[in-house]
Design a protein around this motif. Structure first.
Motif, PDB file in Angstrom:
ATOM      1  N   ARG A 533       0.807  -1.218   0.000  1.00  0.00           N
ATOM      2  CA  ARG A 533       0.000   0.000   0.000  1.00  0.00           C
ATOM      3  C   ARG A 533       0.841   1.268   0.000  1.00  0.00           C
ATOM      4  O   ARG A 533       0.299   2.362   0.146  1.00  0.00           O
ATOM      5  CB  ARG A 533      -0.932   0.029   1.221  1.00  0.00           C
ATOM      6  N   THR A 534       2.145   1.140  -0.134  1.00  0.00           N
ATOM      7  CA  THR A 534       3.007   2.336  -0.118  1.00  0.00           C
ATOM      8  C   THR A 534       3.799   2.488  -1.412  1.00  0.00           C
ATOM      9  O   THR A 534       4.806   3.176  -1.436  1.00  0.00           O
ATOM     10  CB  THR A 534       3.973   2.300   1.078  1.00  0.00           C
ATOM     11  N   ARG A 535       3.328   1.848  -2.468  1.00  0.00           N
ATOM     12  CA  ARG A 535       4.042   1.982  -3.741  1.00  0.00           C
ATOM     13  C   ARG A 535       3.947   3.414  -4.262  1.00  0.00           C
ATOM     14  O   ARG A 535       2.887   4.046  -4.195  1.00  0.00           O
ATOM     15  CB  ARG A 535       3.473   1.018  -4.782  1.00  0.00           C
ATOM     16  N   THR A 536       5.046   3.898  -4.797  1.00  0.00           N
ATOM     17  CA  THR A 536       5.077   5.221  -5.417  1.00  0.00           C
ATOM     18  C   THR A 536       4.793   5.091  -6.910  1.00  0.00           C
ATOM     19  O   THR A 536       4.721   3.979  -7.451  1.00  0.00           O
ATOM     20  CB  THR A 536       6.446   5.877  -5.210  1.00  0.00           C
ATOM     21  N   MET A 537       4.654   6.225  -7.577  1.00  0.00           N
ATOM     22  CA  MET A 537       4.375   6.187  -9.013  1.00  0.00           C
ATOM     23  C   MET A 537       5.508   5.524  -9.782  1.00  0.00           C
ATOM     24  O   MET A 537       5.263   4.776 -10.739  1.00  0.00           O
ATOM     25  CB  MET A 537       4.151   7.618  -9.530  1.00  0.00           C
ATOM     26  N   ALA A 538       6.750   5.785  -9.384  1.00  0.00           N
ATOM     27  CA  ALA A 538       7.887   5.182 -10.081  1.00  0.00           C
ATOM     28  C   ALA A 538       7.845   3.665  -9.974  1.00  0.00           C
ATOM     29  O   ALA A 538       8.073   2.943 -10.956  1.00  0.00           O
ATOM     30  CB  ALA A 538       9.193   5.728  -9.517  1.00  0.00           C
ATOM     31  N   VAL A 539       7.552   3.161  -8.770  1.00  0.00           N
ATOM     32  CA  VAL A 539       7.497   1.711  -8.570  1.00  0.00           C
ATOM     33  C   VAL A 539       6.322   1.118  -9.333  1.00  0.00           C
ATOM     34  O   VAL A 539       6.445   0.052  -9.965  1.00  0.00           O
ATOM     35  CB  VAL A 539       7.412   1.388  -7.073  1.00  0.00           C
ATOM     36  N   MET A 544       3.985  -1.918 -13.913  1.00  0.00           N
ATOM     37  CA  MET A 544       3.185  -1.927 -15.132  1.00  0.00           C
ATOM     38  C   MET A 544       4.029  -2.327 -16.342  1.00  0.00           C
ATOM     39  O   MET A 544       3.523  -2.978 -17.273  1.00  0.00           O
ATOM     40  CB  MET A 544       2.578  -0.548 -15.376  1.00  0.00           C
ATOM     41  N   SER A 545       5.295  -1.943 -16.357  1.00  0.00           N
ATOM     42  CA  SER A 545       6.146  -2.289 -17.501  1.00  0.00           C
ATOM     43  C   SER A 545       6.326  -3.790 -17.611  1.00  0.00           C
ATOM     44  O   SER A 545       6.482  -4.338 -18.711  1.00  0.00           O
ATOM     45  CB  SER A 545       7.511  -1.599 -17.372  1.00  0.00           C
ATOM     46  N   VAL A 552      -1.677   1.995 -21.075  1.00  0.00           N
ATOM     47  CA  VAL A 552      -1.925   2.443 -19.706  1.00  0.00           C
ATOM     48  C   VAL A 552      -0.635   2.946 -19.065  1.00  0.00           C
ATOM     49  O   VAL A 552      -0.618   3.946 -18.340  1.00  0.00           O
ATOM     50  CB  VAL A 552      -2.546   1.302 -18.875  1.00  0.00           C
ATOM     51  N   LEU A 553       0.457   2.270 -19.352  1.00  0.00           N
ATOM     52  CA  LEU A 553       1.772   2.673 -18.825  1.00  0.00           C
ATOM     53  C   LEU A 553       2.139   4.077 -19.290  1.00  0.00           C
ATOM     54  O   LEU A 553       2.597   4.917 -18.501  1.00  0.00           O
ATOM     55  CB  LEU A 553       2.815   1.658 -19.303  1.00  0.00           C
TER      56      LEU A 553
END
Length: 584
Positions: A533-539, A544-545, A552-553
């Motif tokens: 629940r603490t994933r950032t946008m970069a992660v 997604m990649s 969507v990516l």
């Protein structure tokens, strides 16, 4: 005066009690401000020194018994695969740094020394490459130069009929290209700053002796700034060997293992943090050694031009060659910024990115999915914003206090504080993350996967940026104003808050914005520390990649870039157009 009998009667206990009273009396006499400095030192040790010390200790510990062992190093460097990963990283760093120098030096010379048109466009290119996260650039280049479906390779096949791709981005050369296109601004900033110090008199003298423009540039200007070129080369090298995103996105499919991706594999179940710590140690030593070399080189920057005579700087007129130089700068901008952003934007609004631009292929469904339906997308946006903002606030406040202590010489070991504050500069983000994992993931704190651990790691990772801004700002404020306030009855902390802080507000805001921006795109440190629940946008972008849904990516990458550009715009409005590219 008491006699010896009296002293003897008091005995050792009475003397010890007297000493205790004296010590307690001294403690009571400590100013509250000194207690703040002591607490500040404790925070600095908690953020920087302890994680690194723990990393070093864990590298020599047996995971089950805690006993001293060299088995972790034997395991980490006992397999050919692991040695090859280290060699690949070093080669990748050398190749990326060399290409970055080739790209950046002509651009820096053109902007600083010549009458080339379009200098504003060149600056925009540098800023754009600086802002675009490397992992997002890698995704853009997959859409451009993927061996089967990339736009460039499809165009090449349609044009020539050859089935073999023109360029395969999933290769060592592909990783080198993407890293260099994202890192050349580091070389550009160093070299341009050095060229700005060089007087035109030396080039004029060479011209009088028969040297042409290009000969004078090659024999006079470039040698004068060689320390800056080498310094930029070293920084790009260090950036390349510590990156995780580009090698993971492009290297893993190509079966090219490097140090950072190998460290990530040590964190797969079962987690072998002790082996990861041992494997990270040589990377840390290489980094520290090269930073020392860089400082030695940059200590000589501009050594010929700083003569005290204030020589004239005159732009070199290139004639028709100025358009060739402009074409070079525009070409770099096309590869580094325009082409990746173009294909990312196209894919973000496409039903199927491979179909290209067509009205029946346009859709907002990708953004609608992310904003309204995806279970983690908006949570990661919120995580990124408040993790980065909180980390930036902690880093700036801590840096301001440390810079104040060091500059005003309030404690005898101020230089040591400055050293610790700048130490994360020589620590790759992935190594810092492993140190935080080793120090604080396990009980009693058990912070793994929490927001607190990520915020603290970001604050420590980017503390040097905040400290460099704060130290420069504090040096510019004369202590006489604080002394006047204290004479009128103000305490030191009150004087700092009411006098010094308002005077350095712009510099602090600049430091805060830069820390926020770089923290919001940080992947190398975050990927080792986030929880479900603490994933950032970069992660989440990296996750997604792996799924391969590029539409969507790309849309999610667009949201990250919009947030980044909003804060860059605020900085430009308040602090100037080049606030992110200044070099103190």
């Amino acid at each position: 005066m008491p006699d010896s009998g009296t002293l003897s009667a008091r005995g050792p206990a009475a003397v010890a009690g007297s000493r205790r009273v004296t010590w307690l009396g001294r403690l009571r006499n400590i100013e509250p401000v000194m207690l703040l400095w002591i607490a500040l030192i404790g925070v600095l040790l908690f953020l920087v020194a302890f994680p690194l010390a723990k990393l070093f200790v864990v590298s020599f510990e047996d995971q089950r018994t805690g006993a001293f062992t060299l088995a972790n190093y034997a395991f980490a460097y006992g397999r050919e695969r692991y040695i090859n990963a280290l060699v690949n990283s070093l080669l990748l760093g050398l190749a990326s740094a060399t290409l970055a120098v080739i790209l950046a030096v002509p651009m820096a010379w053109a902007v600083s020394r010549t009458d080339m048109p379009g200098k504003g466009l060149t600056w925009a290119t540098v800023l754009g490459a600086f802002i675009l996260p490397p992992y997002l650039s890698a995704i853009g280049w997959i859409l451009l130069a993927g061996p089967n479906s990339g736009f460039v390779n499809r165009f090449w096949r349609d044009l020539t009929g050859f089935e073999a791709p023109l360029f395969n981005i999933f290769s060592f050369e592909g990783m080198t290209l993407v890293i260099a296109l994202n890192s050349f601004p580091l070389v550009f900033i160093f070299v341009k700053a050095a060229l700005d110090l060089v007087s035109s008199e030396m080039e004029d003298a060479a011209n009088i002796l028969g040297a042409g423009t290009w000969t004078a540039m090659r024999r006079i200007s470039i040698p004068l700034v060689m320390p800056a070129i080498l310094g930029g080369f070293i920084l790009v090298f260090l950036e390349a060997i510590s990156l995780f995103g580009v090698p993971a996105i492009l290297g893993i499919p190509a079966r090219l293992n490097v140090v950072t991706t190998q460290l990530w594999q040590f964190f797969e179940w079962p987690v072998r943090v002790e082996v990861a710590a041992a494997y990270a140690m040589p990377l840390l030593m290489i980094t520290a050694g090269l930073i020392a070399v860089q400082k030695l080189l940059l200590a000589r920057k501009g050594f010929v031009s700083q003569t005290g005579k204030g020589g004239e700087r005159r732009l070199i007129r290139l004639g028709r060659w100025r358009w060739a130089l402009f074409a070079w700068c525009a070409g770099v901008g096309l590869l580094a910024v325009a082409m990746p952003l173009f294909v990312l934007a196209q894919a973000s609004f496409a039903k199927a990115w491979g179909r290209g631009f067509a009205l029946d292929n346009l859709t907002l469904a990708n953004y609608r999915l992310l904003i309204f339906e995806h279970e983690m997308a908006m949570q990661s946006v919120w995580n990124t914003v408040w993790f980065s903002a909180t980390a930036a606030t902690i880093a700036v406040l801590l840096a301001l206090l440390i810079a104040y202590i060091v500059n005003r010489r309030l404690v005898p070991f101020g230089d040591a504080l400055a050293f610790v504050a700048m130490a994360p500069f020589v620590i790759p983000g992935i190594v810092m993350a492993i140190g935080f994992y080793a120090a604080y993931a396990a009980p009693p704190l058990a912070l793994y996967g929490t927001a607190a651990l990520i915020i603290l790691a970001f604050a420590a990772r980017f503390l040097p940026i905040a400290y460099a801004n704060s130290a420069a700002a504090i040096r510019a404020v004369h202590p006489e104003m604080e002394e006047a306030a204290r004479i009128l009855g103000s305490g030191r902390l009150h004087a700092v808050w009411r006098i010094t802080t308002p005077l350095v507000r712009k510099a602090l805001l600049g430091g805060w914005l830069i820390v926020f921006i770089v923290a919001s795109r940080e992947l190398s440190a975050a990927i080792f520390l986030v929880g479900p629940r603490t994933r950032t946008m970069a992660v989440l972008l990296y996750d997604m990649s792996e799924a391969g849904n590029f539409e969507v990516l790309a849309a999610f990458g667009g949201i990250l870039l919009v947030i980044t550009m909003a804060f860059v715009g605020i900085g430009m409005k308040l602090l100037g157009r080049d606030f992110m590219l200044r070099r103190g």
